[in-house]
Design a protein around this motif. Sequence first.
Motif, PDB file in Angstrom:
ATOM      1  N   ASP A 135       0.781  -1.104   0.190  1.00 39.51           N
ATOM      2  CA  ASP A 135       0.032  -0.063   0.055  1.00 39.51           C
ATOM      3  C   ASP A 135       0.854   1.224  -0.012  1.00 39.51           C
ATOM      4  OD1 ASP A 135      -2.439  -1.648   0.089  1.00 39.51           O
ATOM      5  OD2 ASP A 135      -2.031  -1.974   2.188  1.00 39.51           O
ATOM      6  N   ALA A 136       1.996   1.368  -1.023  1.00 39.86           N
ATOM      7  CA  ALA A 136       2.744   2.543  -0.836  1.00 39.86           C
ATOM      8  C   ALA A 136       1.842   3.755  -1.347  1.00 39.86           C
ATOM      9  CB  ALA A 136       3.554   2.471  -2.197  1.00 39.86           C
ATOM     10  N   PRO A 137       1.779   4.989  -0.481  1.00 40.67           N
ATOM     11  CA  PRO A 137       1.276   6.048  -0.869  1.00 40.67           C
ATOM     12  C   PRO A 137       1.607   6.641  -2.229  1.00 40.67           C
ATOM     13  CG  PRO A 137       2.795   6.820   0.648  1.00 40.67           C
ATOM     14  CD  PRO A 137       2.884   5.051   0.706  1.00 40.67           C
ATOM     15  N   ALA A 138       0.480   7.459  -2.871  1.00 40.79           N
ATOM     16  CA  ALA A 138       0.905   8.066  -3.997  1.00 40.79           C
ATOM     17  C   ALA A 138       2.051   8.992  -4.115  1.00 40.79           C
ATOM     18  CB  ALA A 138      -0.396   9.003  -4.559  1.00 40.79           C
ATOM     19  N   GLU A 139       2.367   9.579  -2.820  1.00 40.39           N
ATOM     20  CA  GLU A 139       3.659  10.512  -2.977  1.00 40.39           C
ATOM     21  C   GLU A 139       4.964   9.912  -2.996  1.00 40.39           C
ATOM     22  OE1 GLU A 139       0.196  12.242  -0.275  1.00 40.39           O
ATOM     23  OE2 GLU A 139       1.372  10.287  -0.439  1.00 40.39           O
ATOM     24  N   LEU A 140       4.872   8.520  -2.522  1.00 46.68           N
ATOM     25  CA  LEU A 140       6.239   7.835  -2.742  1.00 46.68           C
ATOM     26  C   LEU A 140       6.377   7.192  -4.079  1.00 46.68           C
ATOM     27  CD1 LEU A 140       6.753   6.145   0.641  1.00 46.68           C
ATOM     28  CD2 LEU A 140       7.721   8.263   0.021  1.00 46.68           C
ATOM     29  N   ILE A 141       5.402   6.906  -4.512  1.00 51.64           N
ATOM     30  CA  ILE A 141       5.349   6.236  -5.953  1.00 51.64           C
ATOM     31  C   ILE A 141       5.802   7.528  -7.042  1.00 51.64           C
ATOM     32  CG2 ILE A 141       4.056   5.425  -7.929  1.00 51.64           C
ATOM     33  CD1 ILE A 141       1.995   3.897  -5.917  1.00 51.64           C
ATOM     34  N   GLU A 142       5.482   8.779  -6.637  1.00 52.09           N
ATOM     35  CA  GLU A 142       5.821   9.946  -7.385  1.00 52.09           C
ATOM     36  C   GLU A 142       7.308   9.917  -7.403  1.00 52.09           C
ATOM     37  OE1 GLU A 142       5.163  14.536  -7.423  1.00 52.09           O
ATOM     38  OE2 GLU A 142       3.465  13.389  -7.050  1.00 52.09           O
ATOM     39  N   VAL A 143       7.670  10.142  -6.094  1.00 51.68           N
ATOM     40  CA  VAL A 143       8.988  10.351  -6.033  1.00 51.68           C
ATOM     41  C   VAL A 143      10.084   9.330  -6.364  1.00 51.68           C
ATOM     42  CG1 VAL A 143       9.505   9.810  -3.466  1.00 51.68           C
ATOM     43  CG2 VAL A 143      10.639  11.678  -4.361  1.00 51.68           C
ATOM     44  N   ALA A 144       9.749   8.155  -6.490  1.00 55.02           N
ATOM     45  CA  ALA A 144      10.702   6.803  -6.828  1.00 55.02           C
ATOM     46  C   ALA A 144      10.946   6.905  -8.321  1.00 55.02           C
ATOM     47  CB  ALA A 144       9.859   5.591  -6.413  1.00 55.02           C
ATOM     48  N   ASP A 145      12.044   6.598  -8.716  1.00 59.02           N
ATOM     49  CA  ASP A 145      12.392   6.295 -10.157  1.00 59.02           C
ATOM     50  C   ASP A 145      12.083   5.010 -10.489  1.00 59.02           C
ATOM     51  OD1 ASP A 145      14.550   8.636 -10.069  1.00 59.02           O
ATOM     52  OD2 ASP A 145      15.499   7.772  -8.376  1.00 59.02           O
ATOM     53  N   THR A 146      12.044   4.051  -9.794  1.00 54.80           N
ATOM     54  CA  THR A 146      11.424   2.856 -10.224  1.00 54.80           C
ATOM     55  C   THR A 146      10.626   2.167  -9.251  1.00 54.80           C
ATOM     56  OG1 THR A 146      13.659   2.269 -11.184  1.00 54.80           O
ATOM     57  CG2 THR A 146      12.303   0.410 -10.697  1.00 54.80           C
ATOM     58  N   VAL A 147       9.460   1.623  -9.604  1.00 58.70           N
ATOM     59  CA  VAL A 147       8.317   1.225  -8.751  1.00 58.70           C
ATOM     60  C   VAL A 147       7.784  -0.207  -9.454  1.00 58.70           C
ATOM     61  CG1 VAL A 147       5.918   1.372  -8.049  1.00 58.70           C
ATOM     62  CG2 VAL A 147       7.574   3.649  -8.334  1.00 58.70           C
ATOM     63  N   THR A 148       8.076  -1.091  -8.386  1.00 59.87           N
ATOM     64  CA  THR A 148       7.549  -2.500  -8.923  1.00 59.87           C
ATOM     65  C   THR A 148       6.263  -2.941  -7.743  1.00 59.87           C
ATOM     66  OG1 THR A 148       9.747  -3.281  -9.621  1.00 59.87           O
ATOM     67  CG2 THR A 148       8.414  -5.115  -9.016  1.00 59.87           C
ATOM     68  N   GLU A 149       5.211  -3.407  -8.445  1.00 60.93           N
ATOM     69  CA  GLU A 149       4.236  -4.006  -7.558  1.00 60.93           C
ATOM     70  C   GLU A 149       4.277  -5.456  -7.634  1.00 60.93           C
ATOM     71  OE1 GLU A 149      -0.648  -3.554  -7.071  1.00 60.93           O
ATOM     72  OE2 GLU A 149       0.520  -2.362  -8.748  1.00 60.93           O
ATOM     73  N   MET A 150       4.346  -5.908  -6.765  1.00 62.53           N
ATOM     74  CA  MET A 150       4.276  -7.312  -6.552  1.00 62.53           C
ATOM     75  C   MET A 150       2.753  -7.820  -6.328  1.00 62.53           C
ATOM     76  SD  MET A 150       7.619  -7.970  -6.569  1.00 62.53           S
ATOM     77  CE  MET A 150       9.079  -7.330  -5.541  1.00 62.53           C
ATOM     78  N   LYS A 151       2.516  -8.821  -7.216  1.00 62.06           N
ATOM     79  CA  LYS A 151       0.961  -9.319  -7.401  1.00 62.06           C
ATOM     80  C   LYS A 151       0.772 -10.777  -6.874  1.00 62.06           C
ATOM     81  CE  LYS A 151      -2.923  -9.978 -10.035  1.00 62.06           C
ATOM     82  NZ  LYS A 151      -3.383 -10.443 -11.248  1.00 62.06           N
ATOM     83  N   MET A 152       0.270 -11.134  -6.061  1.00 60.81           N
ATOM     84  CA  MET A 152      -0.005 -12.365  -5.254  1.00 60.81           C
ATOM     85  C   MET A 152      -0.913 -13.308  -6.418  1.00 60.81           C
ATOM     86  SD  MET A 152      -1.118 -14.116  -1.762  1.00 60.81           S
ATOM     87  CE  MET A 152      -2.797 -13.696  -1.670  1.00 60.81           C
ATOM     88  N   VAL A 153      -0.607 -14.145  -6.870  1.00 61.68           N
ATOM     89  CA  VAL A 153      -1.278 -15.041  -7.578  1.00 61.68           C
ATOM     90  C   VAL A 153      -1.895 -16.181  -6.753  1.00 61.68           C
ATOM     91  CG1 VAL A 153      -1.104 -16.724  -9.440  1.00 61.68           C
ATOM     92  CG2 VAL A 153       0.090 -14.420  -9.650  1.00 61.68           C
ATOM     93  N   LYS A 154      -1.055 -16.680  -5.950  1.00 60.09           N
ATOM     94  CA  LYS A 154      -1.139 -17.598  -4.760  1.00 60.09           C
ATOM     95  C   LYS A 154      -0.247 -17.715  -3.640  1.00 60.09           C
ATOM     96  CE  LYS A 154      -0.353 -22.357  -6.315  1.00 60.09           C
ATOM     97  NZ  LYS A 154      -0.685 -23.392  -7.211  1.00 60.09           N
ATOM     98  N   HIS A 155      -0.440 -18.389  -2.684  1.00 65.16           N
ATOM     99  CA  HIS A 155       0.541 -18.183  -1.652  1.00 65.16           C
ATOM    100  C   HIS A 155       0.209 -19.774  -0.868  1.00 65.16           C
ATOM    101  CE1 HIS A 155       2.833 -17.277   1.758  1.00 65.16           C
ATOM    102  NE2 HIS A 155       3.134 -15.987   1.361  1.00 65.16           N
ATOM    103  N   ALA A 156       1.371 -20.318  -0.440  1.00 65.58           N
ATOM    104  CA  ALA A 156       1.024 -21.492   0.306  1.00 65.58           C
ATOM    105  C   ALA A 156       0.387 -21.375   1.573  1.00 65.58           C
ATOM    106  CB  ALA A 156       2.831 -21.775   0.607  1.00 65.58           C
ATOM    107  N   PHE A 157       0.303 -20.269   2.295  1.00 63.58           N
ATOM    108  CA  PHE A 157      -0.056 -19.863   3.499  1.00 63.58           C
ATOM    109  C   PHE A 157      -1.715 -20.247   3.102  1.00 63.58           C
ATOM    110  CE2 PHE A 157      -2.649 -17.214   6.491  1.00 63.58           C
ATOM    111  CZ  PHE A 157      -1.804 -17.586   7.922  1.00 63.58           C
ATOM    112  N   ASP A 158      -2.150 -19.854   2.265  1.00 64.33           N
ATOM    113  CA  ASP A 158      -3.772 -20.295   1.871  1.00 64.33           C
ATOM    114  C   ASP A 158      -3.918 -21.970   1.789  1.00 64.33           C
ATOM    115  OD1 ASP A 158      -4.149 -17.878   1.506  1.00 64.33           O
ATOM    116  OD2 ASP A 158      -3.792 -17.649  -0.839  1.00 64.33           O
ATOM    117  N   ARG A 159      -2.780 -22.638   1.678  1.00 65.45           N
ATOM    118  CA  ARG A 159      -3.119 -24.130   1.732  1.00 65.45           C
ATOM    119  C   ARG A 159      -2.803 -24.516   3.254  1.00 65.45           C
ATOM    120  NH1 ARG A 159       0.821 -26.036  -2.298  1.00 65.45           N
ATOM    121  NH2 ARG A 159       0.977 -27.770  -0.840  1.00 65.45           N
ATOM    122  N   GLY A 160      -2.578 -23.768   4.080  1.00 64.33           N
ATOM    123  CA  GLY A 160      -2.205 -24.046   5.465  1.00 64.33           C
ATOM    124  C   GLY A 160      -0.655 -24.042   5.925  1.00 64.33           C
TER     125      GLY A 160
END
Length: 178
Positions: A144-169
């Motif tokens: 949940d990076a705020p817009a102000e930090l996204i704006e000031v950053a040179d490179t922004v990467t958003e990691m998207k969860m597709v699935k996670h082992a935690f969901d399987r316990g």
Amino acid sequence: MKERAKRNGITLLHTGDGKGKSSSAFGVAFRAAGWGMQVLVIQFIKGKWKTGEQQAAARFDNIEWHALGDGFTWNTKNPAQDQATSREIWSFCQEKIRTHRFDLVILDEINNCCSYGWISGAEIADFIRREKPPWMHLILTGRDAPAELIEVADTVTEMKMVKHAFDRGINAEQGIEF
């Protein structure tokens, strides 16, 4: 290693709900340390939880590591204390950056502090614009990076969860999550 006067300090931001934001930043920390850069890692939330990356960093003379904070904030019993702790850590970060001692600074989970309303994204972005040396690399991590930090950053990467082992316990595994 490229001289500071010839270096373009990059600000990277890792955000999103997927796994790998901190892990990616720590990979960069070890890469920079391998090139002889002075590296600083400040963790806002991890607290006293032992991690493999912190133990590995202890083997490097050029990595300074601070795991601070009151632990996982979603279990908080005292949000006012968590806010005060985060403000203290942010002051510590500013002091360290102002020393100009470090070539790479990682502020791990700082974005989370913004999303909880403990530190404003505008305040951090203003500090970066005014006081980060032009040769210093900076990495900010957390959901949940705020817009102000996204704006000031040179490179922004958003990691998207597709699935996670935690969901399987499957709970956090040593060497993978910590």
